[in-house]
Design a protein around this motif. Structure first.
Motif, PDB file in Angstrom:
ATOM      1  N   ARG A  37       4.372  -6.157  15.075  1.00 18.22           N
ATOM      2  CA  ARG A  37       3.845  -4.904  14.537  1.00 18.22           C
ATOM      3  C   ARG A  37       2.534  -5.135  13.813  1.00 18.22           C
ATOM      4  O   ARG A  37       2.190  -6.254  13.451  1.00 18.22           O
ATOM      5  CB  ARG A  37       4.845  -4.295  13.541  1.00 18.22           C
ATOM      6  CG  ARG A  37       6.136  -3.822  14.148  1.00 18.22           C
ATOM      7  CD  ARG A  37       5.979  -2.412  14.682  1.00 18.22           C
ATOM      8  NE  ARG A  37       7.134  -1.937  15.378  1.00 18.22           N
ATOM      9  CZ  ARG A  37       8.122  -1.244  14.850  1.00 18.22           C
ATOM     10  NH1 ARG A  37       8.115  -0.941  13.583  1.00 18.22           N
ATOM     11  NH2 ARG A  37       9.120  -0.838  15.597  1.00 18.22           N
ATOM     12  N   LYS A  38       1.861  -4.032  13.557  1.00 17.82           N
ATOM     13  CA  LYS A  38       0.642  -4.048  12.771  1.00 17.82           C
ATOM     14  C   LYS A  38       1.001  -3.668  11.337  1.00 17.82           C
ATOM     15  O   LYS A  38       1.737  -2.715  11.103  1.00 17.82           O
ATOM     16  CB  LYS A  38      -0.350  -3.027  13.330  1.00 17.82           C
ATOM     17  CG  LYS A  38      -1.683  -3.036  12.653  1.00 17.82           C
ATOM     18  CD  LYS A  38      -2.599  -1.913  13.115  1.00 17.82           C
ATOM     19  CE  LYS A  38      -2.610  -1.720  14.598  1.00 17.82           C
ATOM     20  NZ  LYS A  38      -3.447  -0.614  15.047  1.00 17.82           N
ATOM     21  N   ILE A  40      -0.758  -2.654   7.676  1.00 18.94           N
ATOM     22  CA  ILE A  40      -2.007  -2.208   7.057  1.00 18.94           C
ATOM     23  C   ILE A  40      -1.936  -2.565   5.571  1.00 18.94           C
ATOM     24  O   ILE A  40      -0.974  -2.203   4.894  1.00 18.94           O
ATOM     25  CB  ILE A  40      -2.214  -0.682   7.195  1.00 18.94           C
ATOM     26  CG1 ILE A  40      -2.030  -0.235   8.633  1.00 18.94           C
ATOM     27  CG2 ILE A  40      -3.544  -0.266   6.607  1.00 18.94           C
ATOM     28  CD1 ILE A  40      -3.161  -0.460   9.556  1.00 18.94           C
ATOM     29  N   TYR A  41      -2.961  -3.262   5.096  1.00 18.57           N
ATOM     30  CA  TYR A  41      -3.021  -3.619   3.680  1.00 18.57           C
ATOM     31  C   TYR A  41      -4.203  -2.914   3.031  1.00 18.57           C
ATOM     32  O   TYR A  41      -5.325  -2.965   3.542  1.00 18.57           O
ATOM     33  CB  TYR A  41      -3.157  -5.140   3.516  1.00 18.57           C
ATOM     34  CG  TYR A  41      -3.438  -5.559   2.092  1.00 18.57           C
ATOM     35  CD1 TYR A  41      -2.489  -5.365   1.098  1.00 18.57           C
ATOM     36  CD2 TYR A  41      -4.651  -6.131   1.749  1.00 18.57           C
ATOM     37  CE1 TYR A  41      -2.742  -5.742  -0.203  1.00 18.57           C
ATOM     38  CE2 TYR A  41      -4.911  -6.507   0.451  1.00 18.57           C
ATOM     39  CZ  TYR A  41      -3.958  -6.309  -0.521  1.00 18.57           C
ATOM     40  OH  TYR A  41      -4.216  -6.671  -1.820  1.00 18.57           O
ATOM     41  N   ARG A  43      -5.275  -0.023   2.937  1.00 13.27           N
ATOM     42  CA  ARG A  43      -5.931   0.950   3.807  1.00 13.27           C
ATOM     43  C   ARG A  43      -7.201   0.440   4.486  1.00 13.27           C
ATOM     44  O   ARG A  43      -7.964   1.226   5.037  1.00 13.27           O
ATOM     45  CB  ARG A  43      -6.245   2.236   3.045  1.00 13.27           C
ATOM     46  CG  ARG A  43      -5.004   2.976   2.647  1.00 13.27           C
ATOM     47  CD  ARG A  43      -5.312   4.337   2.160  1.00 13.27           C
ATOM     48  NE  ARG A  43      -5.898   4.278   0.835  1.00 13.27           N
ATOM     49  CZ  ARG A  43      -5.875   5.251  -0.020  1.00 13.27           C
ATOM     50  NH1 ARG A  43      -5.325   6.392   0.281  1.00 13.27           N
ATOM     51  NH2 ARG A  43      -6.412   5.115  -1.202  1.00 13.27           N
ATOM     52  N   SER A  44      -7.438  -0.863   4.450  1.00  9.99           N
ATOM     53  CA  SER A  44      -8.666  -1.349   5.068  1.00  9.99           C
ATOM     54  C   SER A  44      -8.471  -2.577   5.950  1.00  9.99           C
ATOM     55  O   SER A  44      -9.330  -2.893   6.758  1.00  9.99           O
ATOM     56  CB  SER A  44      -9.713  -1.661   3.989  1.00  9.99           C
ATOM     57  OG  SER A  44      -9.238  -2.644   3.105  1.00  9.99           O
ATOM     58  N   GLU A  46      -6.186  -4.444   8.817  1.00  9.61           N
ATOM     59  CA  GLU A  46      -5.117  -4.376   9.810  1.00  9.61           C
ATOM     60  C   GLU A  46      -4.717  -5.805  10.165  1.00  9.61           C
ATOM     61  O   GLU A  46      -5.552  -6.585  10.611  1.00  9.61           O
ATOM     62  CB  GLU A  46      -5.585  -3.673  11.074  1.00  9.61           C
ATOM     63  CG  GLU A  46      -5.860  -2.209  10.915  1.00  9.61           C
ATOM     64  CD  GLU A  46      -6.275  -1.549  12.222  1.00  9.61           C
ATOM     65  OE1 GLU A  46      -6.159  -2.187  13.305  1.00  9.61           O
ATOM     66  OE2 GLU A  46      -6.722  -0.401  12.160  1.00  9.61           O
ATOM     67  N   GLY A  48      -2.467  -7.691  12.666  1.00  9.05           N
ATOM     68  CA  GLY A  48      -1.717  -7.515  13.905  1.00  9.05           C
ATOM     69  C   GLY A  48      -0.787  -8.681  14.175  1.00  9.05           C
ATOM     70  O   GLY A  48      -0.929  -9.762  13.607  1.00  9.05           O
ATOM     71  N   ARG A  84     -13.131  -3.969   5.056  1.00  8.22           N
ATOM     72  CA  ARG A  84     -12.462  -3.503   6.272  1.00  8.22           C
ATOM     73  C   ARG A  84     -12.533  -4.593   7.341  1.00  8.22           C
ATOM     74  O   ARG A  84     -13.605  -5.099   7.647  1.00  8.22           O
ATOM     75  CB  ARG A  84     -13.135  -2.222   6.761  1.00  8.22           C
ATOM     76  CG  ARG A  84     -12.427  -1.575   7.933  1.00  8.22           C
ATOM     77  CD  ARG A  84     -12.965  -0.193   8.231  1.00  8.22           C
ATOM     78  NE  ARG A  84     -12.786   0.748   7.136  1.00  8.22           N
ATOM     79  CZ  ARG A  84     -11.661   1.390   6.862  1.00  8.22           C
ATOM     80  NH1 ARG A  84     -10.594   1.200   7.606  1.00  8.22           N
ATOM     81  NH2 ARG A  84     -11.574   2.230   5.842  1.00  8.22           N
ATOM     82  N   ARG A  86      -9.931  -6.679  10.759  1.00 12.15           N
ATOM     83  CA  ARG A  86      -8.696  -6.877  11.519  1.00 12.15           C
ATOM     84  C   ARG A  86      -8.406  -8.367  11.575  1.00 12.15           C
ATOM     85  O   ARG A  86      -9.305  -9.169  11.795  1.00 12.15           O
ATOM     86  CB  ARG A  86      -8.837  -6.341  12.940  1.00 12.15           C
ATOM     87  CG  ARG A  86      -8.940  -4.852  12.990  1.00 12.15           C
ATOM     88  CD  ARG A  86      -9.047  -4.361  14.397  1.00 12.15           C
ATOM     89  NE  ARG A  86      -9.166  -2.908  14.379  1.00 12.15           N
ATOM     90  CZ  ARG A  86      -9.375  -2.177  15.420  1.00 12.15           C
ATOM     91  NH1 ARG A  86      -9.483  -2.745  16.612  1.00 12.15           N
ATOM     92  NH2 ARG A  86      -9.472  -0.878  15.316  1.00 12.15           N
ATOM     93  N   ASP A  88      -5.596 -11.237  13.214  1.00  7.74           N
ATOM     94  CA  ASP A  88      -4.466 -11.538  14.090  1.00  7.74           C
ATOM     95  C   ASP A  88      -3.574 -12.525  13.341  1.00  7.74           C
ATOM     96  O   ASP A  88      -3.975 -13.661  13.076  1.00  7.74           O
ATOM     97  CB  ASP A  88      -4.956 -12.137  15.401  1.00  7.74           C
ATOM     98  CG  ASP A  88      -3.837 -12.360  16.405  1.00  7.74           C
ATOM     99  OD1 ASP A  88      -2.644 -12.226  16.042  1.00  7.74           O
ATOM    100  OD2 ASP A  88      -4.161 -12.669  17.568  1.00  7.74           O
TER     101      ASP A  88
END
Length: 155
Positions: A37-38, A40-41, A43-44, A46, A48, A84, A86, A88
């Motif tokens: 699952r992804k 979110i921490y 709100r900025s 992601e 994955g 912000r 992403r 992995d």
């Protein structure tokens, strides 16, 4: 079972001594699946490929205990107001990496023991390279990653 993204369940159980790992029964009594699952921490960010137990009956979701330490460390390293981005999680956690490999359509037919043995071999080869280059930081990082999958886990 591990659920590939949008696919059918994949059987996943690994024996460590006499303990079968990564199998869990939900509080409602139903077998839980393992999904990536992804998260979110703040709100900025992601994150994955975070492995979670997911109950198809009551929808309960729990992060795998085997990855909680690495996930908590990652979140701490991001600070209170991260930029912000992403991430992995498979680049941070060997469990996440192995589960992602087990759900990859090209490798999902391989026994998990083979995936683990292949990853251990890769990490050992990289440790030899790091040592030959005199890169002690990289070697220590690889030793830590190897420790993530070689330490015993009690179910």
């Amino acid at each position: 079972m591990i659920m590939p993204n949008g696919g059918e369940p994949v059987r996943f159980g690994m024996r460590f001594g006499s303990v079968t790992m990564l199998q869990r029964t939900c509080e409602c009594g139903h077998d839980m699946d393992i999904r990536l699952r992804k998260v979110i921490y703040s709100r900025s960010v992601e994150v994955g490929n975070v492995p979670v137990y997911s109950c198809p009956r009551c929808r309960r979701v729990n992060i795998l205990p085997e990855v909680k330490t690495e996930l908590a460390g990652l979140i701490r390293s991001l600070g209170l107001e991260p930029e912000r981005k992403r991430i992995d999680f498979a680049d941070v956690s060997e469990w996440a990496y192995l589960i992602a490999q087990a759900t990859d359509r090209d490798r999902m037919h391989e026994p998990i023991q083979r995936l683990i043995a292949d990853r251990v071999d890769q990490l050992l080869d990289m440790m030899l390279l790091a040592r030959s280059l005199g890169d002690m930081d990289w070697e220590a990082e690889l030793r830590g990653r190897l420790g993530q999958i070689t330490r015993p886990v009690m179910a």
